[in-house]
Design an enzyme around this catalytic site. Structure first.
Site, PDB file in Angstrom:
ATOM      1  N   GLU A  38       0.851  -1.185   0.000  1.00 55.24           N
ATOM      2  CA  GLU A  38       0.000   0.000   0.000  1.00 55.24           C
ATOM      3  C   GLU A  38       0.890   1.240   0.000  1.00 55.24           C
ATOM      4  O   GLU A  38       2.041   1.180   0.426  1.00 55.24           O
ATOM      5  CB  GLU A  38      -0.877   0.044   1.262  1.00 55.24           C
ATOM      6  CG  GLU A  38      -1.662  -1.206   1.551  1.00 55.24           C
ATOM      7  CD  GLU A  38      -2.114  -1.290   3.007  1.00 55.24           C
ATOM      8  OE1 GLU A  38      -1.874  -0.312   3.761  1.00 55.24           O
ATOM      9  OE2 GLU A  38      -2.688  -2.315   3.398  1.00 55.24           O
TER      10      GLU A  38
ATOM     11  N   LYS B 238       2.386   4.521   1.532  1.00 59.05           N
ATOM     12  CA  LYS B 238       2.566   5.091   2.869  1.00 59.05           C
ATOM     13  C   LYS B 238       2.260   6.580   2.757  1.00 59.05           C
ATOM     14  O   LYS B 238       3.060   7.349   2.234  1.00 59.05           O
ATOM     15  CB  LYS B 238       3.976   4.870   3.407  1.00 59.05           C
ATOM     16  CG  LYS B 238       4.094   5.323   4.852  1.00 59.05           C
ATOM     17  CD  LYS B 238       5.469   5.134   5.420  1.00 59.05           C
ATOM     18  CE  LYS B 238       5.460   5.398   6.915  1.00 59.05           C
ATOM     19  NZ  LYS B 238       4.737   6.593   7.338  1.00 59.05           N
TER      20      LYS B 238
ATOM     21  N   ARG C 264      -2.210   9.476  11.566  1.00 53.04           N
ATOM     22  CA  ARG C 264      -3.018   8.299  11.866  1.00 53.04           C
ATOM     23  C   ARG C 264      -4.294   8.687  12.609  1.00 53.04           C
ATOM     24  O   ARG C 264      -4.275   9.560  13.479  1.00 53.04           O
ATOM     25  CB  ARG C 264      -2.175   7.349  12.716  1.00 53.04           C
ATOM     26  CG  ARG C 264      -2.655   5.920  12.799  1.00 53.04           C
ATOM     27  CD  ARG C 264      -2.185   5.089  11.631  1.00 53.04           C
ATOM     28  NE  ARG C 264      -2.496   3.679  11.859  1.00 53.04           N
ATOM     29  CZ  ARG C 264      -1.632   2.796  12.365  1.00 53.04           C
ATOM     30  NH1 ARG C 264      -0.406   3.187  12.691  1.00 53.04           N
ATOM     31  NH2 ARG C 264      -1.975   1.544  12.523  1.00 53.04           N
TER      32      ARG C 264
ATOM     33  N   ARG D  52      -3.253   9.309  17.045  1.00 51.95           N
ATOM     34  CA  ARG D  52      -2.288   8.268  17.406  1.00 51.95           C
ATOM     35  C   ARG D  52      -1.947   8.310  18.892  1.00 51.95           C
ATOM     36  O   ARG D  52      -1.613   7.295  19.486  1.00 51.95           O
ATOM     37  CB  ARG D  52      -1.022   8.436  16.563  1.00 51.95           C
ATOM     38  CG  ARG D  52       0.005   7.342  16.778  1.00 51.95           C
ATOM     39  CD  ARG D  52       1.025   7.349  15.688  1.00 51.95           C
ATOM     40  NE  ARG D  52       2.062   6.363  15.933  1.00 51.95           N
ATOM     41  CZ  ARG D  52       2.850   5.877  15.001  1.00 51.95           C
ATOM     42  NH1 ARG D  52       2.708   6.264  13.752  1.00 51.95           N
ATOM     43  NH2 ARG D  52       3.775   5.001  15.283  1.00 51.95           N
TER      44      ARG D  52
ATOM     45  N   GLU E 145      -5.516   6.927   7.732  1.00 56.40           N
ATOM     46  CA  GLU E 145      -4.584   8.046   7.708  1.00 56.40           C
ATOM     47  C   GLU E 145      -5.294   9.263   7.117  1.00 56.40           C
ATOM     48  O   GLU E 145      -5.865   9.186   6.024  1.00 56.40           O
ATOM     49  CB  GLU E 145      -3.363   7.692   6.854  1.00 56.40           C
ATOM     50  CG  GLU E 145      -2.205   8.643   6.994  1.00 56.40           C
ATOM     51  CD  GLU E 145      -1.159   8.177   8.003  1.00 56.40           C
ATOM     52  OE1 GLU E 145      -0.138   8.851   8.138  1.00 56.40           O
ATOM     53  OE2 GLU E 145      -1.380   7.133   8.645  1.00 56.40           O
TER      54      GLU E 145
ATOM     55  N   PHE F 139      -7.335   1.776   5.855  1.00 54.97           N
ATOM     56  CA  PHE F 139      -6.576   0.588   5.448  1.00 54.97           C
ATOM     57  C   PHE F 139      -6.794  -0.619   6.353  1.00 54.97           C
ATOM     58  O   PHE F 139      -6.237  -1.683   6.105  1.00 54.97           O
ATOM     59  CB  PHE F 139      -5.078   0.894   5.342  1.00 54.97           C
ATOM     60  CG  PHE F 139      -4.479   1.586   6.541  1.00 54.97           C
ATOM     61  CD1 PHE F 139      -4.234   0.903   7.716  1.00 54.97           C
ATOM     62  CD2 PHE F 139      -4.143   2.923   6.470  1.00 54.97           C
ATOM     63  CE1 PHE F 139      -3.680   1.529   8.804  1.00 54.97           C
ATOM     64  CE2 PHE F 139      -3.587   3.573   7.564  1.00 54.97           C
ATOM     65  CZ  PHE F 139      -3.350   2.875   8.730  1.00 54.97           C
TER      66      PHE F 139
ATOM     67  N   LYS G 130       7.823  -0.699   6.553  1.00 56.20           N
ATOM     68  CA  LYS G 130       7.712   0.542   5.785  1.00 56.20           C
ATOM     69  C   LYS G 130       9.028   0.824   5.068  1.00 56.20           C
ATOM     70  O   LYS G 130      10.108   0.523   5.570  1.00 56.20           O
ATOM     71  CB  LYS G 130       7.328   1.712   6.689  1.00 56.20           C
ATOM     72  CG  LYS G 130       8.259   1.950   7.868  1.00 56.20           C
ATOM     73  CD  LYS G 130       7.700   3.020   8.801  1.00 56.20           C
ATOM     74  CE  LYS G 130       8.581   3.183  10.045  1.00 56.20           C
ATOM     75  NZ  LYS G 130       8.033   4.149  11.011  1.00 56.20           N
TER      76      LYS G 130
END
Length: 563
Positions: free
Chosen positions: A254, A256, A261, A276, A306, A346, A427
């Protein structure tokens, strides 16, 4: 009802105990001794916190309020208190010394009180709750008066730990790992049950209370609850796309996103958004709330995504622009028009009463796609399943061209593990590797920067002991404007000041880039960063997001293998 003196004495013994196993046994003994009403309070107190991480309640006591309360209680000046702080280097010891003094005939400590008037654990907690509820005009005075009461009613043994708890810095070396094992030992519930219950509730006080009264079956029954946020699953850096495929095989890829978040809780027409840091940001993001109401078909759900700030060309704005939205309390609608957000979803971890955490990622994604209608404000981001390095590289480059950070590479069969950082989520970004580290100290500048805090001491986290272990300093990557903003930000977080050196309450997270991790005996962590520089002040992250000592060790070994 248990006296706070018993808690203070237990803390003193724990603080002097070097081994984690012995500390665990002492914490278990403490948990066994207190009443059911006191148990959740003591569970949080022993970790140096007053309220669970998910709670919106905050004690909100900075150095200024604490110094004023101590000064008034002891009949001293605030300058006297600051001088004591410089001498002792510890707010607990400062409180003890200040309140042993007698000024103007004023007596302190509770030796003059009837023994039946001794402070109880619950009374200390209730005073802290009153402090947390104080708001608006006169709130500072109210907080100071409540602290004064505690200081003047406390004995020398108690006052040190009251002062430390007021700023949520107990410093006895007890973290989540020790408390988890102590609950397991005290109430004969397997540690893995305790760990899972903690993952789902984000509240060790609740877990301890349940283990005490309902045993194993009660702990196993604890689960997700709408409007009680849980920690978000985290990713670690992969050195290369090939390494990610080697670790996982077929991967889910996916973009980034260059955003912030958001955890979304939907309960009918009620939508609550958490950052977050698990802060409730619902009122700041009315456009996202409306988009969720209109486009998420599920009646009850917990979603992970996100939020990205978009410019007039459809490209992501700077991260700081997003934070303006998250922090906004006034003129929210006009700010929403000026800085529009898009929500990229996601993951989904709860749907219409069913917990989905243990389902494989591919199945969770399918459930997510079924309950979200995509629009210009909200969408399920595109995911690709592949083991072709060329395809992943193509997705990676597309993400960079669109202005985003890189790609997320996930194990399609992985469960959702709240608060965990591991190889199931990786990531890849093109910039130097970065670490999220907490600021624990600073140094006043010199020359034209004498009025700024300009060199910041950074630390990683030891989750077992709860301690923050120094890894070095960062002094580059700052503009004068940033230094002025940071100096103001840290003003209320200063705990101890000695000469040009300042100790800071660990609360603010720096994202720091570096060239290399080196072994070092100069720092308690055993590591140091070579050429660190500031990338971002991560106001969206909390101390739970700070890199662990285990993560630094792992990155150091990976670095050696690459070299």
């Amino acid at each position: 009802m248990t006296g706070f003196i018993e808690f203070a004495r237990a803390c003193k013994v724990i603080e002097a105990t070097p081994g984690s196993l012995d500390m665990t046994a002492l914490v278990a003994e403490l948990l066994e001794q207190v009443t059911p009403e006191e148990l959740p309070v003591v569970t949080h107190f022993v970790m140096g916190e007053v309220f669970p991480a998910w709670s919106s309640e905050e004690i909100g006591v900075g150095a200024g309020i604490l110094y004023n309360a101590l000064a008034k209680s002891a009949g001293l000046s605030v300058s006297d208190i600051k001088e004591l702080v410089r001498e002792t280097g510890d707010i607990g010891e400062t409180a003890v010394r200040a309140l042993k003094k007698v000024s103007g005939g004023q007596a302190t400590f509770s030796s003059f009180l009837d023994s039946s008037d001794e402070l109880s654990i619950i009374e200390v907690f209730e005073r802290f709750k009153a402090i947390s509820k104080a708001s608006g005009k006169g709130s500072q005075t109210s907080k100071i008066k409540n602290l004064q009461y505690l200081f003047n009613a406390a004995s020398p043994e108690e006052v040190s730990y009251i002062a430390r708890l007021a700023v949520e810095e107990l410093r006895i070396g007890v973290g989540e790992g020790i408390v988890r094992d102590a609950i397991s030992r005290a109430f004969d519930v397997p540690a893995e049950y305790i760990e899972r219950a903690f993952m789902l509730t984000n509240d060790l006080g609740l877990v301890a209370s349940t283990a005490s009264t309902e045993g194993r079956n009660g702990v196993l029954s604890l689960g997700l609850r709408l409007n009680r946020p849980i920690r978000m699953m985290l990713a670690q850096v992969t050195p290369s796309l090939d390494a990610a495929i080697s670790d996982i095989g077929i991967v889910a890829v996916e973009w980034k996103f260059d955003g912030a978040r958001v955890q979304i809780h939907k309960d009918g027409d009620n939508v609550t958004l958490f950052s977050r840091r698990l802060e409730n940001i619902t009122d700041s993001l009315p456009d996202i709330v409306e988009a969720v109401k209109e486009n998420v078909i599920a009646d009850r759900a917990i979603l992970d995504g996100e939020a990205v700030a978009i410019d007039e060309n459809g490209r992501p704005r700077a991260f700081q622009e997003i934070l303006k939205r998250f922090r906004r309390k006034y003129d929210v609608q006009s700010t929403a028009r000026d800085i529009p957000l898009t929500l990229n979803l996601f993951d989904i971890i709860f749907l219409n009463g069913e917990e989905l955490l243990d389902l494989p990622l591919v199945q969770r994604r399918a459930r997510l796609a079924e309950c979200v209608r995509s629009s210009d404000k909200i969408r399920v981001d595109t995911q690709y399943l592949t083991d072709d390095p060329r395809k992943i590289l193509e997705i990676y480059n597309d993400a960079l061209k669109a202005g985003h950070e890189g790609v997320m590479i996930k194990n399609p069969e992985s469960a959702y593990s709240p608060g965990k950082r591991g190889k199931n989520w990786l990531k890849k970004k093109p910039v130097m590797e970065t670490l999220d580290l907490v600021v624990i100290g600073a140094q006043w500048g010199y020359g034209r920067r004498t009025s700024f805090l300009g060199s910041y001491a950074l630390a990683c986290h030891d989750p077992d002991t709860g301690l923050f272990l120094p890894v070095g300093r960062v002094a580059t990557g700052f503009s004068d404007e940033q230094l002025a903003e940071l100096t103001e930000l840290f003003a209320d977080l200063i705990v101890v000041e000695s000469g040009t050196e300042v100790e800071i309450k660990p609360e603010v997270i720096f994202e720091v880039a570096f060239e290399e991790i080196q072994k070092s005996s100069n720092y308690e962590s055993g590591y140091a960063l070579r050429f660190p520089r500031l990338v971002n002040v991560r106001a969206d992250k909390s101390i739970e997001d700070v890199e662990t000592i285990g993560r630094l060790e792992e990155m150091y070994l990976m670095q050696r293998e690459r070299n």
